[in-house]
Design a protein around this motif. Structure first.
Motif, PDB file in Angstrom:
ATOM      1  N   ALA A  30      39.574  -5.876  26.415  1.00  0.00           N
ATOM      2  CA  ALA A  30      40.517  -5.844  27.542  1.00  0.00           C
ATOM      3  C   ALA A  30      40.145  -4.751  28.537  1.00  0.00           C
ATOM      4  O   ALA A  30      40.206  -4.944  29.754  1.00  0.00           O
ATOM      5  N   ILE A  31      39.731  -3.594  28.026  1.00  0.00           N
ATOM      6  CA  ILE A  31      39.337  -2.495  28.906  1.00  0.00           C
ATOM      7  C   ILE A  31      38.104  -2.869  29.714  1.00  0.00           C
ATOM      8  O   ILE A  31      38.011  -2.607  30.924  1.00  0.00           O
ATOM      9  N   GLU A  32      37.134  -3.516  29.067  1.00  0.00           N
ATOM     10  CA  GLU A  32      35.897  -3.905  29.751  1.00  0.00           C
ATOM     11  C   GLU A  32      36.174  -4.929  30.845  1.00  0.00           C
ATOM     12  O   GLU A  32      35.645  -4.852  31.948  1.00  0.00           O
ATOM     13  N   LEU A  91      42.140  -5.182  16.158  1.00  0.00           N
ATOM     14  CA  LEU A  91      42.919  -4.706  17.310  1.00  0.00           C
ATOM     15  C   LEU A  91      42.088  -3.816  18.215  1.00  0.00           C
ATOM     16  O   LEU A  91      42.185  -3.886  19.446  1.00  0.00           O
ATOM     17  N   GLN A  92      41.222  -2.984  17.620  1.00  0.00           N
ATOM     18  CA  GLN A  92      40.369  -2.114  18.414  1.00  0.00           C
ATOM     19  C   GLN A  92      39.380  -2.928  19.247  1.00  0.00           C
ATOM     20  O   GLN A  92      39.110  -2.606  20.416  1.00  0.00           O
ATOM     21  N   ASP A 126      43.088  -3.239  11.835  1.00  0.00           N
ATOM     22  CA  ASP A 126      42.858  -2.171  12.811  1.00  0.00           C
ATOM     23  C   ASP A 126      41.575  -2.394  13.591  1.00  0.00           C
ATOM     24  O   ASP A 126      41.524  -2.186  14.819  1.00  0.00           O
ATOM     25  N   GLN A 165      39.809  -6.018  20.310  1.00  0.00           N
ATOM     26  CA  GLN A 165      40.549  -6.666  21.405  1.00  0.00           C
ATOM     27  C   GLN A 165      40.845  -5.673  22.523  1.00  0.00           C
ATOM     28  O   GLN A 165      40.764  -6.000  23.706  1.00  0.00           O
ATOM     29  N   GLU A 166      41.207  -4.440  22.144  1.00  0.00           N
ATOM     30  CA  GLU A 166      41.498  -3.428  23.152  1.00  0.00           C
ATOM     31  C   GLU A 166      40.253  -3.082  23.959  1.00  0.00           C
ATOM     32  O   GLU A 166      40.319  -2.945  25.192  1.00  0.00           O
ATOM     33  N   ASN A 167      39.109  -2.965  23.294  1.00  0.00           N
ATOM     34  CA  ASN A 167      37.857  -2.669  23.997  1.00  0.00           C
ATOM     35  C   ASN A 167      37.494  -3.790  24.960  1.00  0.00           C
ATOM     36  O   ASN A 167      37.033  -3.538  26.087  1.00  0.00           O
TER      37      ASN A 167
END
Length: 274
Positions: free
Chosen positions: A91-93, A84-85, A81, A87-89
């Motif tokens: 991608a958002i940046e 994944l968090q 988890d 990687q998501e952060n």
């Protein structure tokens, strides 16, 4: 030697003291419970025949192994988890940075298009004004037509020839606001580069270029002269007179660098640097 020394021992291996103590404790507890129950009952009570099952060491080992396995799975899921968090952060940046860069580029293009539109409108107004004044001037003087006839035989020489040759070599190149070559230009960028061929270092913007040198009339033009549109100290467009009643200039994004007759867009004035 003993007569029994050669006979292998048939005794079972000793159990560990902790296991024996645990089992003895469990057995003792069971027996004590049964004894108390028997003593508390009536004298003629029937003997207790119910069997009480107690957990064995094997079941305790299984429960412990299950708990350890569940803990390991929970730790692994938590690590997944977190990954994944992260990687998501990331991608958002990255998306935010890309959006900011795209917006800045769009704003820059919009400003360039706005500035070019304003220059085109100003040229059109000046052209209409100049056309009206040139019509009234031509009706009162014949010198303009005689000088036009002479201009068809003008040939650039020396430094002027280098300037004219460079300017004509760029005909067909694109127009880009702020362009200084080698394949795209704006009006003052082209004039500056052409004069550099003659060893003359001109300012970068059109109003400064038209303020240099000596002012000359449009009836006395020579190859290499700088033509300007607008006032001399506030011109919004410049080009190079190449002789024969023509000039070369970086006009606009639609036409690029072109060679045109003075009649196509009559300049406001001219200056001579050489």
């Amino acid at each position: 030697m003993s007569h029994t020394a050669h006979i292998p021992s048939h005794r079972k291996p000793r159990r560990s003291a902790s296991k024996l103590a645990l089992r003895a404790g469990v057995a003792g507890g069971v027996l004590s419970t049964i004894a108390v129950a028997g003593a508390a009952g009536p004298a003629n009570a029937e003997p207790v025949t119910e069997t009480i099952e107690m957990p064995t060491l094997g079941s305790l080992d299984i429960d412990l192994a299950s708990a350890v396995s569940a803990s390991a799975e929970a730790s692994q899921q938590e690590a997944l988890d977190l990954s994944l968090q992260a990687q998501e952060n990331a991608a958002i940046e990255k998306a935010a940075k890309d959006a900011k860069k795209a917006k800045a580029e769009a704003d820059r293009k919009a400003e360039a298009e706005k500035a070019e539109k304003a220059r085109a409108e100003a040229r059109e107004r000046a052209s209409r004004t100049q056309a009206r004044t040139s019509l009234s001037a031509s009706s009162s003087s014949d010198s303009g037509s005689s000088s036009s006839a002479d201009s068809s035989s003008q040939v650039a020489t020396g430094s002027a020839a280098a300037i004219v040759a460079f300017a004509r070599a760029q005909v067909g190149d694109a127009y880009i606001s702020g362009g200084t070559g080698p394949n795209s230009w704006d009006c003052s960028g082209l004039v500056q580069a052409a004069y550099r061929q003659a060893g003359v270092d001109l300012p970068r913007i059109s109003s400064s270029q038209s303020s240099m040198g000596t002012s000359v009339s449009l009836s006395s033009l020579q190859p290499g002269d700088i033509l300007y549109w607008g006032s001399r100290s506030g011109s919004y467009h410049v080009a190079i007179y190449v002789g024969g009643g023509k000039y070369v200039g970086a006009q606009n994004p639609s036409t690029g660098v072109v060679e045109r007759s003075l009649d196509w867009d009559m300049p406001s004035g001219a200056v001579r640097i050489l």
